[in-house]
Design an enzyme around this catalytic site. Structure first.
Site, PDB file in Angstrom:
ATOM      1  N   ASN A   7       2.789   4.481  -7.867  1.00  0.00           N
ATOM      2  CA  ASN A   7       1.421   4.147  -7.809  1.00  0.00           C
ATOM      3  C   ASN A   7       0.750   5.374  -7.247  1.00  0.00           C
ATOM      4  OD1 ASN A   7      -0.996   3.457  -6.573  1.00  0.00           O
ATOM      5  ND2 ASN A   7      -0.144   1.255  -6.686  1.00  0.00           N
ATOM      6  N   HIS A  10      -3.175   6.724  -4.166  1.00  0.00           N
ATOM      7  CA  HIS A  10      -3.510   7.294  -3.052  1.00  0.00           C
ATOM      8  C   HIS A  10      -4.046   8.880  -3.302  1.00  0.00           C
ATOM      9  CE1 HIS A  10      -1.570   3.873  -1.450  1.00  0.00           C
ATOM     10  NE2 HIS A  10      -0.692   3.951  -2.417  1.00  0.00           N
ATOM     11  N   ARG A  18     -13.587  12.981  -0.528  1.00  0.00           N
ATOM     12  CA  ARG A  18     -14.678  14.253  -0.788  1.00  0.00           C
ATOM     13  C   ARG A  18     -15.534  14.260  -1.952  1.00  0.00           C
ATOM     14  NH1 ARG A  18     -13.415  18.776   2.838  1.00  0.00           N
ATOM     15  NH2 ARG A  18     -15.288  19.601   1.658  1.00  0.00           N
ATOM     16  N   HIS A  43      -4.524   1.109  -9.809  1.00  0.00           N
ATOM     17  CA  HIS A  43      -5.342  -0.054  -9.529  1.00  0.00           C
ATOM     18  C   HIS A  43      -6.675   0.296  -9.507  1.00  0.00           C
ATOM     19  CE1 HIS A  43      -6.046  -3.433  -6.418  1.00  0.00           C
ATOM     20  NE2 HIS A  43      -6.793  -3.443  -7.321  1.00  0.00           N
ATOM     21  N   ARG A  45      -9.933  -0.498  -9.031  1.00  0.00           N
ATOM     22  CA  ARG A  45     -10.589  -1.719  -8.012  1.00  0.00           C
ATOM     23  C   ARG A  45     -12.094  -2.090  -8.416  1.00  0.00           C
ATOM     24  NH1 ARG A  45      -9.183  -3.824  -3.056  1.00  0.00           N
ATOM     25  NH2 ARG A  45      -7.104  -3.127  -2.435  1.00  0.00           N
ATOM     26  N   ARG A  49     -12.968   2.420  -5.133  1.00  0.00           N
ATOM     27  CA  ARG A  49     -12.494   3.155  -4.094  1.00  0.00           C
ATOM     28  C   ARG A  49     -11.891   4.385  -4.366  1.00  0.00           C
ATOM     29  NH1 ARG A  49      -9.382  -0.773  -0.144  1.00  0.00           N
ATOM     30  NH2 ARG A  49     -11.142  -2.173  -0.521  1.00  0.00           N
ATOM     31  N   GLU A  70      -2.998  -1.939 -12.558  1.00  0.00           N
ATOM     32  CA  GLU A  70      -3.223  -3.124 -11.599  1.00  0.00           C
ATOM     33  C   GLU A  70      -4.592  -3.538 -11.378  1.00  0.00           C
ATOM     34  OE1 GLU A  70      -0.634  -2.120  -8.062  1.00  0.00           O
ATOM     35  OE2 GLU A  70      -2.340  -3.133  -7.085  1.00  0.00           O
ATOM     36  N   THR A 101      -3.550  -4.048  -0.961  1.00  0.00           N
ATOM     37  CA  THR A 101      -3.439  -5.581  -1.407  1.00  0.00           C
ATOM     38  C   THR A 101      -2.901  -6.106  -0.099  1.00  0.00           C
ATOM     39  OG1 THR A 101      -3.314  -4.438  -3.584  1.00  0.00           O
ATOM     40  CG2 THR A 101      -2.701  -6.743  -3.285  1.00  0.00           C
ATOM     41  N   GLU A 151       5.738  -9.659 -10.052  1.00  0.00           N
ATOM     42  CA  GLU A 151       5.965  -8.698  -8.963  1.00  0.00           C
ATOM     43  C   GLU A 151       6.021  -9.006  -7.608  1.00  0.00           C
ATOM     44  OE1 GLU A 151       3.853  -4.898  -9.112  1.00  0.00           O
ATOM     45  OE2 GLU A 151       4.136  -4.727  -6.998  1.00  0.00           O
ATOM     46  N   HIS A 190       5.204  -3.057  -2.734  1.00  0.00           N
ATOM     47  CA  HIS A 190       4.364  -3.100  -1.519  1.00  0.00           C
ATOM     48  C   HIS A 190       5.150  -2.740  -0.256  1.00  0.00           C
ATOM     49  CE1 HIS A 190       0.750  -3.567   0.742  1.00  0.00           C
ATOM     50  NE2 HIS A 190       0.186  -3.561  -0.431  1.00  0.00           N
ATOM     51  N   GLY A 191       4.613  -1.742   0.261  1.00  0.00           N
ATOM     52  CA  GLY A 191       5.271  -1.234   1.922  1.00  0.00           C
ATOM     53  C   GLY A 191       6.572  -0.852   1.586  1.00  0.00           C
ATOM     54  N   GLY A 212       4.093   3.436  -3.837  1.00  0.00           N
ATOM     55  CA  GLY A 212       3.053   4.474  -3.753  1.00  0.00           C
ATOM     56  C   GLY A 212       2.759   5.243  -2.509  1.00  0.00           C
TER      57      GLY A 212
HETATM   58  N1  PXP Z   1       2.456  -3.192  -5.874  1.00  0.00           N
HETATM   59  C1  PXP Z   1       1.436  -3.735  -5.787  1.00  0.00           C
HETATM   60  C2  PXP Z   1       0.722  -5.036  -6.453  1.00  0.00           C
HETATM   61  C3  PXP Z   1       0.341  -3.069  -4.975  1.00  0.00           C
HETATM   62  O1  PXP Z   1      -1.186  -3.420  -4.796  1.00  0.00           O
HETATM   63  C4  PXP Z   1       0.394  -2.022  -4.207  1.00  0.00           C
HETATM   64  C5  PXP Z   1      -0.458  -1.273  -3.522  1.00  0.00           C
HETATM   65  O2  PXP Z   1      -1.259  -0.590  -4.284  1.00  0.00           O
HETATM   66  C6  PXP Z   1       1.746  -1.435  -4.428  1.00  0.00           C
HETATM   67  C7  PXP Z   1       3.030  -1.875  -4.913  1.00  0.00           C
HETATM   68  C8  PXP Z   1       2.446  -0.051  -3.783  1.00  0.00           C
HETATM   69  O3  PXP Z   1       2.278  -0.155  -2.413  1.00  0.00           O
HETATM   70  P1  PXP Z   1       2.406   0.956  -1.518  1.00  0.00           P
HETATM   71  O4  PXP Z   1       1.493   1.810  -1.808  1.00  0.00           O
HETATM   72  O5  PXP Z   1       2.523   0.270  -0.124  1.00  0.00           O
HETATM   73  O6  PXP Z   1       3.951   1.449  -1.776  1.00  0.00           O
END
Ligand code: PXP
Length: 249
Positions: A7, A10, A18, A43, A45, A49, A70, A101, A151, A190-191, A212
């Site tokens: 992902n 970031h 900036r 993603h 959004r 952002r 996403e 998310t 997912e 996620h995480g 990500g």
């Molecule tokens: N999967 C989904 C659906 C997400 O929204 C995110 C965060 O954007 C991720 C995976 C990746 O999460 P992380 O940045 O915590 O690895």
């Protein structure tokens, strides 16, 4: 063995801090692929952002692995997905005030709306994944409305204290088995971090992990290509024994 979707939101976060042109998530996606990324996730959004419309259109042209868009289940995003035609769409819940998310979609309470979107995208050749908590009711609803993938949300596992982590891991294991028995393909994310990814990567039936923040954070120290390579090695490391319970002491 699970594959790795990186992902890149970031990277765009840093650029947008900036309001300038660097770092460019489009060029960095190439480095992620060189490090072994099997897919790139972005993603878009509603509040733009981080990822911008321009990023998405260029990613569609430059990504050589797979592009996973996403997005929220809104008419604007569906229109953009139809125009850009990514390799897949992952529908996520989206709140303006959230930092990232926060949890899975409430599918059982919005089946008709989501079903319509899934059908629209599918008939344009775009398979859909639904970001869900590993809850039987949500998995059954996902299958019923025609999703190709789910997912599974690993955020609760990632945030759990060590003593609660085996339970959260078991929920993902059971959710994976349940989803597969319903004919769904399974991704997760996620995480996840370099420290907590291995037990999740060792679950049979998960096809891809979407990761990500930890990779982009690590890339500041070692470069993106190397950070992706390190994560891919962790995910695909041969394992002699299940990692479940590794952290108990
Ligand atoms: N999967 C989904 C659906 C997400 O929204 C995110 C965060 O954007 C991720 C995976 C990746 O999460 P992380 O940045 O915590 O690895």
């Amino acid at each position: 063995m699970a594959s790795l979707g990186v992902n890149i939101d970031h990277i765009a976060n840093v650029r947008q801090a900036r309001q300038t042109v660097e770092p460019d998530p489009v060029t960095m996606a190439l480095l992620a692929e060189l490090g072994g990324a099997d897919g790139i996730t972005a993603h878009l959004r509603e509040d733009r952002r981080h990822i911008q419309d321009r990023d998405l259109r260029l990613l569609k042209e430059t990504v050589r692995s797979r592009l996973n868009l996403e997005m929220a289940a809104t008419p604007e995003m569906v229109q953009i997905a139809l125009e850009v035609s990514p390799d897949m769409v992952t529908l996520v819940p989206e709140k303006r005030e959230e930092i990232t998310t926060e949890g899975g979609l409430a599918i059982s309470s919005s089946k008709l709306h989501l079903k319509e979107i899934i059908q629209k995208l599918k008939s344009a050749g775009i398979p859909v994944s639904l970001f869900v908590d590993p809850i039987t009711e949500e998995l059954e609803a996902s299958s019923m409305i025609g999703a190709t993938w789910v997912e599974l949300h690993t955020g609760n596992y990632a945030e759990a204290k060590w003593s609660a982590q085996p339970l959260e891991l078991a929920k993902i294991q059971e959710g994976t088995a349940k989803a597969r028995s319903l004919g769904l393909r399974v991704n997760a994310g996620h995480g996840l971090t370099y420290q907590n990814v291995e037990p999740i990567a060792s679950i049979n039936g998960i096809e891809e992990l979407n990761i990500g923040h930890t990779i982009i954070a690590r890339s500041i120290a070692v470069g993106l290509k190397e950070a992706v390579r390190e994560m891919k090695n962790l995910i695909q490391r041969p394992r002699k024994e299940p990692l479940f319970g590794k952290q108990s002491y």
